[in-house]
Design an enzyme around this catalytic site. Structure first.
Site, mmCIF file in Angstrom:
data_model
loop_
_atom_site.group_PDB
_atom_site.id
_atom_site.type_symbol
_atom_site.label_atom_id
_atom_site.label_comp_id
_atom_site.label_asym_id
_atom_site.label_seq_id
_atom_site.Cartn_x
_atom_site.Cartn_y
_atom_site.Cartn_z
ATOM 1 C CE LYS A 68 3.045 8.754 40.323
ATOM 2 N NZ LYS A 68 2.001 7.984 41.114
ATOM 3 N N GLY A 70 3.952 13.908 44.944
ATOM 4 C CA GLY A 70 3.975 13.638 46.376
ATOM 5 C C GLY A 70 2.601 13.722 47.032
ATOM 6 C CB THR A 71 -0.778 13.065 45.610
ATOM 7 O OG1 THR A 71 -0.377 13.655 44.377
ATOM 8 C CG2 THR A 71 -2.205 13.416 45.946
ATOM 9 C CG HIS A 127 -4.397 14.836 40.690
ATOM 10 N ND1 HIS A 127 -3.324 15.045 41.514
ATOM 11 C CD2 HIS A 127 -4.510 13.484 40.569
ATOM 12 C CE1 HIS A 127 -2.817 13.876 41.885
ATOM 13 N NE2 HIS A 127 -3.520 12.918 41.334
ATOM 14 C CB SER A 157 7.298 9.858 39.130
ATOM 15 O OG SER A 157 6.479 9.228 40.071
ATOM 16 C CE1 TYR A 215 8.098 13.407 46.816
ATOM 17 C CE2 TYR A 215 10.418 13.765 46.305
ATOM 18 C CZ TYR A 215 9.395 12.919 46.672
ATOM 19 O OH TYR A 215 9.660 11.587 46.917
ATOM 20 N NE ARG A 286 9.227 5.502 40.178
ATOM 21 C CZ ARG A 286 10.457 5.753 39.768
ATOM 22 N NH1 ARG A 286 11.184 4.799 39.239
ATOM 23 N NH2 ARG A 286 10.960 6.977 39.852
ATOM 24 N N GLY A 288 10.620 7.143 45.813
ATOM 25 C CA GLY A 288 10.545 8.260 46.759
ATOM 26 C C GLY A 288 11.846 9.021 46.910
HETATM 27 P P1 A3P Z 1 8.725 8.098 42.497
HETATM 28 O O1 A3P Z 1 7.952 7.485 41.379
HETATM 29 O O2 A3P Z 1 9.748 9.082 42.030
HETATM 30 O O3 A3P Z 1 9.280 7.117 43.444
HETATM 31 P P2 A3P Z 1 1.893 10.790 44.020
HETATM 32 O O4 A3P Z 1 1.650 10.380 45.434
HETATM 33 O O5 A3P Z 1 1.602 12.227 43.750
HETATM 34 O O6 A3P Z 1 1.272 9.851 43.060
HETATM 35 O O7 A3P Z 1 3.476 10.723 43.817
HETATM 36 C C1 A3P Z 1 4.130 9.495 43.843
HETATM 37 C C2 A3P Z 1 5.602 9.749 44.066
HETATM 38 O O8 A3P Z 1 5.809 10.073 45.449
HETATM 39 C C3 A3P Z 1 6.405 8.500 43.792
HETATM 40 O O9 A3P Z 1 7.677 8.986 43.358
HETATM 41 C C4 A3P Z 1 6.445 7.859 45.165
HETATM 42 O O10 A3P Z 1 7.467 6.915 45.331
HETATM 43 C C5 A3P Z 1 6.654 9.082 46.037
HETATM 44 N N1 A3P Z 1 6.241 8.890 47.428
HETATM 45 C C6 A3P Z 1 5.189 8.190 47.897
HETATM 46 N N2 A3P Z 1 5.143 8.248 49.225
HETATM 47 C C7 A3P Z 1 6.183 9.011 49.634
HETATM 48 C C8 A3P Z 1 6.663 9.433 50.915
HETATM 49 N N3 A3P Z 1 6.057 9.056 52.039
HETATM 50 N N4 A3P Z 1 7.756 10.211 50.940
HETATM 51 C C9 A3P Z 1 8.373 10.580 49.812
HETATM 52 N N5 A3P Z 1 7.971 10.218 48.575
HETATM 53 C C10 A3P Z 1 6.882 9.437 48.483
#
Ligand code: A3P
Length: 320
Positions: A68, A70-71, A127, A157, A215, A286, A288
């Site tokens: 969570k 920004g992977t 991870h 998140s 992030y 979700r 972002g």
């Molecule tokens: P939120 O739940 O706060 O919206 P991961 O990819 O590590 O699983 O992290 C997911 C988080 O990154 C989620 O945060 C998601 O919405 C956000 N996210 C996914 N794609 C993104 C993007 N292109 N730019 C910014 N945030 C992004």
């Protein structure tokens, strides 16, 4: 062969059954404590298999993250930067039709997903905490790009994600209970602060080997970080590419708005690339945004989490 992998699997299951367990974020799988971090047993099988068998090439580049942080975004950006010369006609970019998790495989799940690495693409993800990485990654001096995020946003998140993944209602795993567990570090790949510090220390020791990005910084100035990532990965943008607006094109392609609106990333299809849980593609998008925690945490909860963060990171030169 199959016999050997089955023997290994039995061996991993036996080790896992001896580990300390705690109630989980997901009803079906208790968390197990392994090498100082918590994880789901089915993930641990893949992690143990990666630790025993994964051989990194010295040219491999790893996107490393706590869940969570920004992977999905980082995978997309790194892929877009590395392969920009292969897809000069931008409509052919695989990111438009495939989930970033399909494109950049997890070493955590290579064993269980049946996914194989693309020999043409030196990009992999994990991870796994720094100190538990398969030895060959560190020994081969592979480049690592790590992103972390404000613990309050990571917590929200993660909590939302657990709800989506398990299909459970919020009251099945109340916010207060999840919060308590997060503060105690009992969550997948947690404690979060240990995860950050492992990679932070590696970054301080090997600044050319570990690029460390928040992030929030990435969100506020994606353009500069995309250039920095390209330099770090050994493929800096040329003057010509910059004047063609290529950096901005990658920023735009990988933005939350762009990726989250693609059919593939809206789809409820379950991906085997995401390991034993076979998560839906849309689960990774979700809001972002920075600071969504304000919509969920009380002032006291936020203050307490900030205090833990301050305490854990004190003297490290790192803060949120
Ligand atoms: P939120 O739940 O706060 O919206 P991961 O990819 O590590 O699983 O992290 C997911 C988080 O990154 C989620 O945060 C998601 O919405 C956000 N996210 C996914 N794609 C993104 C993007 N292109 N730019 C910014 N945030 C992004």
């Amino acid at each position: 062969g199959t016999d050997k992998s089955l023997r290994n699997l039995t061996k991993y299951k036996e080790i896992i059954s001896t580990l300390t367990q705690k109630r989980s974020w997901l009803p079906s799988q208790p968390l197990h404590e392994y090498q100082g971090f918590w994880c789901y047993p089915t993930f641990l099988e893949g992690i143990m298999s990666a630790q025993e068998h994964f051989i990194a090439q010295p040219t491999d580049i790893f996107t490393c993250t706590h869940p969570k942080c920004g992977t999905t975004w980082l995978k997309s950006l790194c892929f877009a930067v590395l392969t920009r010369r292969n897809f000069s006609d931008s409509s052919s970019n695989p990111l438009l039709t495939e989930s970033p998790h399909e494109i950049v495989p997890w070493i955590d799940f290579l064993a269980s997903s049946g996914q194989t690495r693309d020999p043409e693409l030196p990009l992999l993800a994990t991870h796994i905490p720094y100190t538990s990485l398969p030895e060959s990654i560190v020994e081969s001096n592979c480049k690592i790009i790590y992103t972390c995020r404000d613990p309050k946003d990571v917590f929200i998140s993660l909590w939302q994600f657990a709800g989506i993944v398990s299909g459970s209602r919020a009251e099945d795993f109340p916010l207060e209970e999840a919060y308590q567990q997060f503060c105690e570090g009992v969550h997948p790949y947690g404690p979060y602060w240990d995860h950050i510090l492992g990679y932070w220390k590696a970054h301080l020791q090997f600044p050319d080997g570990v690029l460390f990005i928040k992030y929030e910084d990435l969100k506020n100035d994606t353009f500069s970080y995309v250039k920095r990532m390209a330099e770090f990965m050994g493929c800096p943008f040329s003057m010509e590419e910059e004047s063609q607006g290529l950096v901005q094109k990658i920023v735009d392609l990988c933005s939350f708005e762009s990726l989250s609106n693609l059919e593939v990333n809206k789809s409820k299809k379950r991906s085997s690339a995401t390991g034993p849980f076979k998560l839906q593609y849309d689960a990774f998008f979700r809001k972002g945004k920075i600071g969504d925690w304000e919509n969920y945490l009380t002032v006291d909860m936020a203050a307490q989490l900030d205090q833990i963060t301050e305490q854990k990171l004190s003297g490290t030169g790192l803060s949120f």
